[in-house]
Design an enzyme around this catalytic site. Structure first.
Site, mmCIF file in Angstrom:
data_model
loop_
_atom_site.group_PDB
_atom_site.id
_atom_site.type_symbol
_atom_site.label_atom_id
_atom_site.label_comp_id
_atom_site.label_asym_id
_atom_site.label_seq_id
_atom_site.Cartn_x
_atom_site.Cartn_y
_atom_site.Cartn_z
ATOM 1 C CB CYS A 83 -6.010 4.766 2.416
ATOM 2 S SG CYS A 83 -7.540 3.176 1.990
ATOM 3 C CG HIS A 181 -4.917 2.775 6.929
ATOM 4 N ND1 HIS A 181 -5.408 4.156 5.996
ATOM 5 C CD2 HIS A 181 -5.051 2.130 6.350
ATOM 6 C CE1 HIS A 181 -6.372 4.013 5.954
ATOM 7 N NE2 HIS A 181 -6.073 2.697 5.479
ATOM 8 C CD GLU A 183 -3.477 6.117 8.835
ATOM 9 O OE1 GLU A 183 -2.773 6.115 8.162
ATOM 10 O OE2 GLU A 183 -4.799 6.362 9.053
#
Lengths: 204, 253
Positions: A83, A181, A183
């Site tokens: 990001c 993202h 994750e």
């Protein structure tokens, strides 16, 4: 196979717990650190996303990590930037005019068109270039107001569309930079991180 | 194309999921970790945990819940309820939230919105706006706070614009008239708010059927939040998303 240690730069802002959990799911062993020596010497390192472009740069400056991160990337040491972590690889951003990024990529981040809902929050589908080693097509989660629009020379990447094409992620050698993202991008995101950890590394 | 999101919501107190209407008569409804995982497997796009704890000790247990949910959840997690300071927000993010929801404190201390946004970014700040129809009106809403118990007299549309100016990256818009009624979202409210602000708007309050979620998206919502429709096992997230896709709405497969 031994678990790979991954230095996660402790930026003190943002969703660090999600990043740590995401690395564990991908099979890595995250080590939260702000020590420049650890960041420099670790085989893998992650530069997590933070609030704003200037906050991302200030965070690195306060920890004395600006040169360490730049050198890692220029030396092709396995590094994942997420990001705003990806955005500060650029020269600058409309978000904070006058603030210099790491300048590894000669372009400027620009804000999404005002006719769109900004920030872009949610799942969007990315299309990866065939030559990508880490990136695949699929839906991933974005939370951004600024973006790059062209894959820079020397990089491969994945594109996405929000009021026009924008860069979803970039990779070059052992370096991976995601505007999305990984994750918190479900199985698709986890696979991206896993490939980054597992694909045979090119010589640094 | 950016897809529309379906967001299940878990009300959590003292480490357990609870159910009740308008936060009254809460009863135990299971383990948050198991339910979070199940929702992700069903295709949920995000998860919201609303901490309805009444004491500090219960709130500590809720933080532990966030930690345990984070370990199994690989989609975005928003946690709200009782966020009164930047430190509260930081604790939630440290435990595993990706975004924090701010509700009553946004009214009592609007500077908190700026403070959290400056530290963690706008995309991290969800301001929860509870709206109730003004008396004898069907086209004007006022902001209510403290779990709907207190009317503020503030116009909801103006309030939403105000919180966006201060740094809200998203608005979680709950109709207090519809919440718990199973009669569908307040579509007029959604239309007005989504027209008035440039950030994403999450619809909440009143959903009991996939048709309600479809209506909300058509009224301008970017995401739909629901609790009882999923808890009661009547519909899975997958069933709802299939219905949305059949209605021509882009959803994540």
């Amino acid at each position: 196979m031994t678990t790979k240690n991954v230095a996660v730069i402790h930026a003190r802002v943002g969703n660090l717990a999600s990043v740590l959990a995401g690395i564990r799911r991908a099979g890595g062993n995250p080590i939260l650190t702000e020590d420049p020596d650890v960041v420099a010497s670790s085989e893998f390192a992650i530069l997590p996303g933070v609030g704003s472009f200037v906050a991302g740069m200030l965070g690195l400056e306060e920890l004395g990590l600006v040169d360490v991160v730049r050198e890692r990337i220029c030396a092709n040491k396995p590094t994942l930037a997420v990001c705003v972590g990806m955005q500060i690889l650029f020269e600058g951003s409309e978000e904070n005019p006058g603030v210099e990024g790491l300048g590894i990529i000669p372009a400027t981040m620009k804000k999404f068109d005002a006719s769109l809902r900004v920030p872009q929050l949610g799942w969007n589908n990315i299309v990866a270039q065939n030559e990508c080693r880490y990136l695949n097509d699929g839906y991933v989660y974005f939370a951004n107001s600024y973006r790059a629009t062209e894959i820079p020379l020397g990089w491969k990447g994945a594109m996405c569309d929000y009021g026009g094409p924008f860069v979803a992620a970039l990779e070059r050698g052992n370096i991976l930079a995601c505007q999305f993202h990984p994750e918190i991008s479900g199985n698709v995101g986890m696979q991206v991180v896993r490939r980054w950890l597992d694909v045979e590394k090119q010589p640094c | 194309m950016l897809t529309k999101r379906v967001i299940p919501c878990l009300d959590v107190r003292d480490g357990r999921v609870v159910k009740g209407i308008k936060f009254q008569n809460l009863r135990d409804a299971g383990c948050p970790v198991a339910q979070a995982k199940s929702y992700e497997e069903q295709g949920a796009d995000e998860l919201v945990i609303l901490d309805v704890s009444a004491t500090l000790e219960e709130r500590e247990n809720s933080l532990e819940t966030v930690r345990r949910v984070r370990e199994v959840l690989s989609i975005p997690l928003t946690v709200g309820g009782g966020v009164r300071s930047v430190d509260n927000a930081a604790a939630l993010l440290e435990a595993g939230a990706d975004k924090v929801g701010i509700n009553t404190a946004a009214y009592n201390n609007p500077g908190l919105i700026n403070a959290v946004a400056e530290r963690f970014g706008n995309q991290c700040v969800v301001v929860a706006v509870d709206a109730a129809l003004c008396e004898n009106r069907d086209d004007a809403w006022e902001l209510v706070i403290e779990a709907g118990t207190k009317r503020t007299g503030h116009d909801v549309i103006a309030w939403c614009q105000h919180v966006v100016e201060r740094g809200a990256g998203e608005i979680l818009l709950t109709s207090w008239d519809r919440d718990g009624t199973r009669s569908g979202y307040d579509l007029a409210l959604l239309r007005e708010v989504s027209r008035a602000v440039g950030v994403p708007v999450i619809a909440s309050g009143g959903a009991a059927h996939p048709a309600h979620l479809i209506e909300a998206i058509r009224a301008g919502a970017d995401a739909v939040l629901a609790a009882s429709i999923f808890h009661d096992g009547e519909f899975t997230v997958g069933m709802v998303k299939n219905a949305m896709a059949d209605a021509g709405i882009e959803v994540r497969p």
